[in-house]
Write a protein that holds these residues in place. Structure first.
Motif, PDB file in Angstrom:
ATOM      1  N   ASP A 111     -26.240  20.344  21.924  1.00  0.00           N
ATOM      2  CA  ASP A 111     -27.689  20.350  22.154  1.00  0.00           C
ATOM      3  C   ASP A 111     -28.391  19.341  21.247  1.00  0.00           C
ATOM      4  OD1 ASP A 111     -30.115  21.315  23.303  1.00  0.00           O
ATOM      5  OD2 ASP A 111     -30.443  22.516  21.500  1.00  0.00           O
ATOM      6  N   SER A 112     -27.984  19.293  19.987  1.00  0.00           N
ATOM      7  CA  SER A 112     -28.590  18.348  19.048  1.00  0.00           C
ATOM      8  C   SER A 112     -28.368  16.904  19.502  1.00  0.00           C
ATOM      9  CB  SER A 112     -27.989  18.555  17.649  1.00  0.00           C
ATOM     10  OG  SER A 112     -28.476  17.605  16.736  1.00  0.00           O
ATOM     11  N   LEU A 113     -27.170  16.602  19.967  1.00  0.00           N
ATOM     12  CA  LEU A 113     -26.864  15.251  20.441  1.00  0.00           C
ATOM     13  C   LEU A 113     -27.640  14.908  21.707  1.00  0.00           C
ATOM     14  CD1 LEU A 113     -23.030  15.437  19.814  1.00  0.00           C
ATOM     15  CD2 LEU A 113     -24.576  13.822  18.695  1.00  0.00           C
ATOM     16  N   LEU A 114     -27.776  15.876  22.591  1.00  0.00           N
ATOM     17  CA  LEU A 114     -28.517  15.646  23.828  1.00  0.00           C
ATOM     18  C   LEU A 114     -29.995  15.393  23.542  1.00  0.00           C
ATOM     19  CD1 LEU A 114     -26.739  18.352  25.948  1.00  0.00           C
ATOM     20  CD2 LEU A 114     -26.706  15.904  26.451  1.00  0.00           C
ATOM     21  N   ILE A 115     -30.534  16.132  22.586  1.00  0.00           N
ATOM     22  CA  ILE A 115     -31.939  15.914  22.220  1.00  0.00           C
ATOM     23  C   ILE A 115     -32.134  14.513  21.644  1.00  0.00           C
ATOM     24  CG2 ILE A 115     -33.741  16.635  20.595  1.00  0.00           C
ATOM     25  CD1 ILE A 115     -32.792  19.525  21.095  1.00  0.00           C
ATOM     26  N   LYS A 116     -31.159  14.039  20.859  1.00  0.00           N
ATOM     27  CA  LYS A 116     -31.241  12.672  20.347  1.00  0.00           C
ATOM     28  C   LYS A 116     -31.215  11.664  21.490  1.00  0.00           C
ATOM     29  CE  LYS A 116     -29.233  13.492  15.771  1.00  0.00           C
ATOM     30  NZ  LYS A 116     -28.072  13.222  14.880  1.00  0.00           N
TER      31      LYS A 116
ATOM     32  N   ALA B 127     -26.970  24.298  27.318  1.00  0.00           N
ATOM     33  CA  ALA B 127     -26.533  24.557  25.944  1.00  0.00           C
ATOM     34  C   ALA B 127     -27.496  25.498  25.237  1.00  0.00           C
ATOM     35  CB  ALA B 127     -26.410  23.245  25.185  1.00  0.00           C
ATOM     36  N   GLU B 128     -28.771  25.333  25.487  1.00  0.00           N
ATOM     37  CA  GLU B 128     -29.777  26.185  24.844  1.00  0.00           C
ATOM     38  C   GLU B 128     -29.742  27.607  25.383  1.00  0.00           C
ATOM     39  OE1 GLU B 128     -32.514  22.271  24.025  1.00  0.00           O
ATOM     40  OE2 GLU B 128     -32.873  23.518  25.790  1.00  0.00           O
ATOM     41  N   LEU B 129     -29.430  27.759  26.642  1.00  0.00           N
ATOM     42  CA  LEU B 129     -29.255  29.112  27.175  1.00  0.00           C
ATOM     43  C   LEU B 129     -28.081  29.795  26.495  1.00  0.00           C
ATOM     44  CD1 LEU B 129     -30.063  31.241  29.361  1.00  0.00           C
ATOM     45  CD2 LEU B 129     -28.314  30.200  30.811  1.00  0.00           C
ATOM     46  N   LEU B 130     -26.992  29.067  26.345  1.00  0.00           N
ATOM     47  CA  LEU B 130     -25.793  29.634  25.745  1.00  0.00           C
ATOM     48  C   LEU B 130     -25.987  29.961  24.270  1.00  0.00           C
ATOM     49  CD1 LEU B 130     -23.178  27.308  27.452  1.00  0.00           C
ATOM     50  CD2 LEU B 130     -23.453  29.747  27.873  1.00  0.00           C
ATOM     51  N   THR B 131     -26.908  29.291  23.621  1.00  0.00           N
ATOM     52  CA  THR B 131     -27.175  29.549  22.201  1.00  0.00           C
ATOM     53  C   THR B 131     -28.456  30.367  22.011  1.00  0.00           C
ATOM     54  OG1 THR B 131     -28.211  27.355  22.052  1.00  0.00           O
ATOM     55  CG2 THR B 131     -25.906  27.529  21.376  1.00  0.00           C
TER      56      THR B 131
END
Length: 333
Positions: free
Chosen positions: A232-237, A255-259
């Protein structure tokens, strides 16, 4: 707070990982419809009647094709999947170069590109699919270009070991070759060498810190390893320089749903719906689950219905219909 059922988590995990693996898989070149939507200084003014040249991966030689945008700032090319560069020029805009990677499983691809008026400040070469085009990429010597082109041809033919050697040669000839590092990482993924691929994509980012495509590729590795926070962090970048990339928006939502970052998942899913997202109808299923988790059943019903509208025979169609019935009956009580 409502929590996702374990079965749903397992299903969505598989969806995310399978999507990442499909993103890696290469086959013989496939015909793709590429649509570029070009606007000036934001999204208000459309770049009508500007020249768009579609080139090979490193922009060498003459253009593969050249067309004018229509009055809506749209130009359509019939091309093949893989990595391409493009050049946009016109009397009232600053010259602009960018790159686009069309994945092997795509039959159509849409890019939103923002250029600047000729009287504005100098362009940053923002590329919606690849991030900012590093100046280093525009200074590739002929020997490195030749090795890269041969490596790209070998990659299209699935000659992985040969393409790896050629990309390594291109990098030796020109150590600042961000595209070669990205393509090398792509091949290393095919050879199941995740550690080497991670290093290659990271090196591409070291050279070009705004290389959105390399961030997405690192996110694919993180998802394969079930590291969804990292993905998720990489995708946001990647979205910081490629804010309208449908795959990144959908994958971030998943990814955010899973977390359990439900609000972020809803926001990314809804933004994905505002851009062409053919083949990614599952983002509405993701949004619906996140909305249920935040106790917004009526909004969840709308997302389930959007999923059915876009993919009525999808693998989750029965689950969506059952969820609509369940939530509707609950609301009527």
């Amino acid at each position: 707070m409502w929590r996702l059922p374990q079965t749903a988590v397992v299903l969505l995990t598989l969806v995310f990982v399978c999507d990442a693996r499909q993103g890696q898989r290469l086959s013989t070149p496939q015909a793709v419809t590429l649509r570029l939507i070009i606007s000036v200084d934001g999204d208000v003014e459309k770049a009508a009647n500007v020249t768009v040249e579609l080139m090979d991966a490193v922009g060498s030689g003459s253009a593969l094709d050249s067309k004018f945008t229509d009055n809506s700032g749209i130009v359509i090319f019939r091309t093949l999947d893989g990595l391409h560069r493009y050049r946009i020029t016109g009397p009232r805009i600053q010259a602009y170069e960018g790159e686009v990677r069309i994945m092997p499983n795509e039959t159509s691809h849409v890019e939103h590109i923002r250029v600047r008026h000729a009287t504005g400040r100098q362009p940053t070469s923002e590329s919606p699919s690849g991030g900012l085009v590093a100046v280093a990429s525009l200074r590739v010597p002929a020997s490195a270009r030749k090795a890269f082109e041969r490596g790209s041809e070998a990659m299209r033919d699935q000659r992985w070991e040969q393409s790896r050697g050629l990309f390594e040669t291109a990098i030796r000839e020109y150590p600042q070759f961000d595209l070669a590092y990205d393509s090398l990482g792509f091949v290393q993924l095919q050879l199941n060498d995740l550690g080497a691929a991670r290093l290659s994509f990271s090196k591409a980012i070291d050279i070009n810190p705004d290389f959105a495509g390399a961030y997405r590729n690192l996110a694919r590795i993180a998802s394969i390893e079930h590291k969804y926070e990292e993905a998720d962090s990489l995708l946001i970048k990647s979205l910081s320089t490629d804010s309208l990339n449908a795959w990144a928006l959908v994958s971030a939502a998943n990814a955010e749903l899973l977390t359990h970052k439900y609000e972020e998942a809803i926001a990314h899913a809804r933004k994905a719906h505002t851009v062409p997202h053919s083949g990614l109808a599952g983002v509405h299923f993701v949004a619906a689950l996140a909305l249920e988790a935040t106790q917004q059943p009526l909004e969840a019903v709308k997302e389930y219905q959007l999923y059915l509208d876009e993919d009525p025979k999808g693998r989750d169609a029965d689950r969506a219909r059952k969820a609509i019935t369940r939530l509707s009956e609950s609301a009527s009580k």
